[in-house]
Design a protein around this motif. Structure first.
Motif, PDB file in Angstrom:
ATOM      1  N   GLY A 100     -64.371  65.362 -26.623  1.00  0.00           N
ATOM      2  CA  GLY A 100     -65.523  65.300 -27.792  1.00  0.00           C
ATOM      3  C   GLY A 100     -65.335  65.615 -29.010  1.00  0.00           C
ATOM      4  N   ALA A 101     -64.404  66.307 -29.433  1.00  0.00           N
ATOM      5  CA  ALA A 101     -64.010  66.801 -30.697  1.00  0.00           C
ATOM      6  C   ALA A 101     -63.952  65.424 -31.502  1.00  0.00           C
ATOM      7  CB  ALA A 101     -63.047  67.866 -30.921  1.00  0.00           C
ATOM      8  N   LEU A 102     -62.950  64.755 -31.162  1.00  0.00           N
ATOM      9  CA  LEU A 102     -62.470  63.474 -31.678  1.00  0.00           C
ATOM     10  C   LEU A 102     -63.876  62.664 -31.860  1.00  0.00           C
ATOM     11  CD1 LEU A 102     -60.587  61.320 -32.826  1.00  0.00           C
ATOM     12  CD2 LEU A 102     -60.063  60.785 -30.657  1.00  0.00           C
ATOM     13  N   PHE A 103     -64.738  62.403 -30.929  1.00  0.00           N
ATOM     14  CA  PHE A 103     -65.718  61.521 -31.124  1.00  0.00           C
ATOM     15  C   PHE A 103     -66.889  62.004 -32.115  1.00  0.00           C
ATOM     16  CE2 PHE A 103     -69.947  60.243 -29.251  1.00  0.00           C
ATOM     17  CZ  PHE A 103     -69.833  58.890 -29.616  1.00  0.00           C
ATOM     18  N   ARG A 126     -80.664  54.677 -42.904  1.00  0.00           N
ATOM     19  CA  ARG A 126     -81.299  55.879 -42.520  1.00  0.00           C
ATOM     20  C   ARG A 126     -80.857  56.498 -40.978  1.00  0.00           C
ATOM     21  NH1 ARG A 126     -85.587  56.488 -39.209  1.00  0.00           N
ATOM     22  NH2 ARG A 126     -85.940  54.320 -39.225  1.00  0.00           N
ATOM     23  N   LYS A 127     -80.502  55.072 -40.211  1.00  0.00           N
ATOM     24  CA  LYS A 127     -80.039  55.547 -38.784  1.00  0.00           C
ATOM     25  C   LYS A 127     -78.923  54.947 -38.295  1.00  0.00           C
ATOM     26  CE  LYS A 127     -82.240  56.669 -34.313  1.00  0.00           C
ATOM     27  NZ  LYS A 127     -83.481  56.533 -33.553  1.00  0.00           N
ATOM     28  N   ILE A 128     -78.039  55.456 -37.596  1.00  0.00           N
ATOM     29  CA  ILE A 128     -76.969  54.560 -37.168  1.00  0.00           C
ATOM     30  C   ILE A 128     -77.015  54.618 -35.567  1.00  0.00           C
ATOM     31  CG2 ILE A 128     -74.455  54.475 -37.080  1.00  0.00           C
ATOM     32  CD1 ILE A 128     -74.413  56.482 -39.549  1.00  0.00           C
ATOM     33  N   HIS A 129     -77.086  53.618 -34.984  1.00  0.00           N
ATOM     34  CA  HIS A 129     -76.980  53.510 -33.401  1.00  0.00           C
ATOM     35  C   HIS A 129     -75.378  53.288 -33.031  1.00  0.00           C
ATOM     36  CE1 HIS A 129     -81.380  53.344 -33.147  1.00  0.00           C
ATOM     37  NE2 HIS A 129     -81.316  52.579 -34.197  1.00  0.00           N
ATOM     38  N   VAL A 130     -75.023  54.352 -32.324  1.00  0.00           N
ATOM     39  CA  VAL A 130     -73.580  54.037 -31.613  1.00  0.00           C
ATOM     40  C   VAL A 130     -73.670  53.723 -30.402  1.00  0.00           C
ATOM     41  CG1 VAL A 130     -71.332  55.193 -31.562  1.00  0.00           C
ATOM     42  CG2 VAL A 130     -72.689  55.842 -33.434  1.00  0.00           C
ATOM     43  N   ILE A 131     -72.965  52.443 -29.984  1.00  0.00           N
ATOM     44  CA  ILE A 131     -72.927  51.957 -28.842  1.00  0.00           C
ATOM     45  C   ILE A 131     -71.485  51.932 -27.984  1.00  0.00           C
ATOM     46  CG2 ILE A 131     -73.307  49.949 -27.215  1.00  0.00           C
ATOM     47  CD1 ILE A 131     -75.117  48.550 -29.800  1.00  0.00           C
ATOM     48  N   CYS A 132     -71.430  52.659 -27.005  1.00  0.00           N
ATOM     49  CA  CYS A 132     -70.295  53.084 -26.413  1.00  0.00           C
ATOM     50  C   CYS A 132     -70.154  53.251 -24.982  1.00  0.00           C
ATOM     51  CB  CYS A 132     -69.502  54.488 -27.245  1.00  0.00           C
ATOM     52  SG  CYS A 132     -71.015  55.726 -26.785  1.00  0.00           S
ATOM     53  N   ASP A 133     -68.984  53.297 -24.426  1.00  0.00           N
ATOM     54  CA  ASP A 133     -68.845  53.406 -22.968  1.00  0.00           C
ATOM     55  C   ASP A 133     -69.237  54.909 -22.187  1.00  0.00           C
ATOM     56  OD1 ASP A 133     -66.623  55.310 -23.340  1.00  0.00           O
ATOM     57  OD2 ASP A 133     -65.207  53.640 -23.195  1.00  0.00           O
ATOM     58  N   ASN A 134     -69.333  54.859 -21.111  1.00  0.00           N
ATOM     59  CA  ASN A 134     -69.754  55.972 -20.326  1.00  0.00           C
ATOM     60  C   ASN A 134     -68.468  57.570 -20.316  1.00  0.00           C
ATOM     61  OD1 ASN A 134     -72.508  55.505 -19.138  1.00  0.00           O
ATOM     62  ND2 ASN A 134     -71.275  53.844 -19.065  1.00  0.00           N
ATOM     63  N   ALA A 135     -67.581  57.377 -21.189  1.00  0.00           N
ATOM     64  CA  ALA A 135     -66.606  58.394 -20.962  1.00  0.00           C
ATOM     65  C   ALA A 135     -66.969  59.760 -21.202  1.00  0.00           C
ATOM     66  CB  ALA A 135     -65.477  57.897 -21.947  1.00  0.00           C
ATOM     67  N   GLY A 136     -66.389  60.671 -20.549  1.00  0.00           N
ATOM     68  CA  GLY A 136     -66.965  61.999 -20.710  1.00  0.00           C
ATOM     69  C   GLY A 136     -66.856  62.716 -22.142  1.00  0.00           C
ATOM     70  N   SER A 137     -65.928  62.152 -22.871  1.00  0.00           N
ATOM     71  CA  SER A 137     -65.807  62.593 -24.399  1.00  0.00           C
ATOM     72  C   SER A 137     -67.226  62.164 -25.082  1.00  0.00           C
ATOM     73  CB  SER A 137     -64.695  62.130 -24.853  1.00  0.00           C
ATOM     74  OG  SER A 137     -64.460  60.720 -24.877  1.00  0.00           O
ATOM     75  N   HIS A 138     -67.761  61.140 -24.641  1.00  0.00           N
ATOM     76  CA  HIS A 138     -69.277  60.517 -25.161  1.00  0.00           C
ATOM     77  C   HIS A 138     -70.377  61.386 -24.915  1.00  0.00           C
ATOM     78  CE1 HIS A 138     -66.562  56.749 -25.777  1.00  0.00           C
ATOM     79  NE2 HIS A 138     -66.239  57.614 -26.673  1.00  0.00           N
TER      80      HIS A 138
END
Length: 347
Positions: A236-239, A254-266
């Motif tokens: 999580g710290a790296l994310f 104004r806003k950023i949408h981050v699309i990523c996988d379901n990893a626990g770090s996210h």
């Protein structure tokens, strides 16, 4: 010059190397030498035969193929019809032993022979069953494990992401994010080498690695990367560190949408707290489970491995990372590959 297909050449080589009949090996040798462009005089002197012999077996092969060399169809005659082959192939590819009441998870030749005797009254050995399966173009190999995504969930989430991108205001933007590992022990890939002499790729022995978090911008294709600290994993710290970099690099939005996988770090607690703190500035959207094909940054990592990390000869991690970041800098911006999402409007 005689021309052979790949299949014909492989079959002739198998006869020349393994067949128990010396006459048949001799005839295959003649055809192989002719196909390689050797003059008849050389073939006659190498094999101690006459031009009539070379001519006879060349004409036989041109007229009848391999059967012309053997004088008969190779192998034991197929005493039963091809219908039994089709039945076996159907059982193996569409059913499991449990469908017939057997307490087994996979088929064996013995089990198939037993089933043929019980259901069809056909008494054959397990070796006959094995030959029939080969005739049906089946081979006994280890399968590849795969994870089957929930298709309904996949389509629902994909529709939501498409709608998000299609309706996105000009003062908002989106990126696709993922992590990649860079190892001093190189990934091994194909390369050119001398025939019969396998090339070598020296490795450092003790493997060292570094994680990199990266995102590709939906509108521009620009890739932003954040290097993890030494010995830091995909956590999580790296994310969060990468999200901070995105906020700084994309200040115009104004806003950023981050699309990523379901990893626990996210989805860890520290990430949730971070997103709560920066609510309205940054928002995370999760991809459908087991869907790397829906994340364009995965293609960037594939090109990175193909160009830099595969078969690399860097002596240490610092040299390798220097090449990685140099390549990323030179290749930016990247093309967003795939057609799962709508194309971005000009910013």
């Amino acid at each position: 010059m005689l021309s052979l297909s790949t299949t014909q050449r492989d079959e002739l080589l198998a006869i020349y190397r393994k067949d128990s009949d010396p006459e048949l090996r001799f005839r295959a040798h003649i055809i192989l030498l002719l196909a390689d462009g050797h003059p008849w005089d050389n073939i006659e002197s190498m094999l101690f035969c006459s031009s009539r012999t070379v001519d006879r077996w060349l004409k036989r092969f041109q007229a009848e193929g391999l059967e012309g060399l053997t004088g008969r169809k190779r192998g034991r005659p197929f005493r039963l019809g091809f219908g039994w082959v089709a039945i076996l192939v159907n059982w193996v590819t569409t059913t499991t032993p449990s469908d017939f009441g057997f307490l087994r998870s996979r088929w064996s030749c013995v089990l198939l022979a037993l089933l043929l005797r019980e259901r069809e009254g056909v008494r054959v050995s397990r070796e006959t069953v094995r030959r029939w399966l080969h005739r049906g173009h089946l081979v006994y190999r280890r399968p590849r494990p795969t994870l089957k995504p929930d298709e309904d969930e996949r389509q629902v989430k994909l529709a939501e992401l498409r709608k998000l991108l299609e309706e996105m205001p000009e003062d908002e933007t989106a990126v696709w994010q993922d992590e990649v590992e860079v190892h001093t022990n190189p990934k091994i890939g194909r390369m050119w080498m001398f025939k019969g002499r396998q090339a070598k790729v020296e490795t450092p022995g003790t493997n060292k690695k570094r994680h990199i978090s990266g995102s590709i911008h939906w509108r521009t294709g620009q890739v932003f990367v954040t290097e993890a600290a030494p010995k830091q994993g995909r956590d999580g710290a790296l994310f969060i560190k990468h999200l901070d970099d995105l906020r700084r690099r994309l200040r115009r939005y104004r806003k950023i949408h981050v699309i990523c996988d379901n990893a626990g770090s996210h989805t860890s607690l520290e990430v949730i707290q971070y997103l709560w703190k920066h609510e309205g500035r940054i928002e995370v959207h999760l991809l459908p489970a087991y869907s790397p094909d829906l994340n364009p940054i995965e293609r960037v990592w594939w090109h990175l491995h193909e160009n830099i990390t595969r078969n690399h000869r860097c002596k240490d991690l610092e040299e390798l990372l220097d090449r990685v970041f140099t390549w990323l800098g030179q290749a930016n911006p990247f093309q967003i590959e795939g057609s799962a999402y709508p194309k971005a409007r000009a910013a």
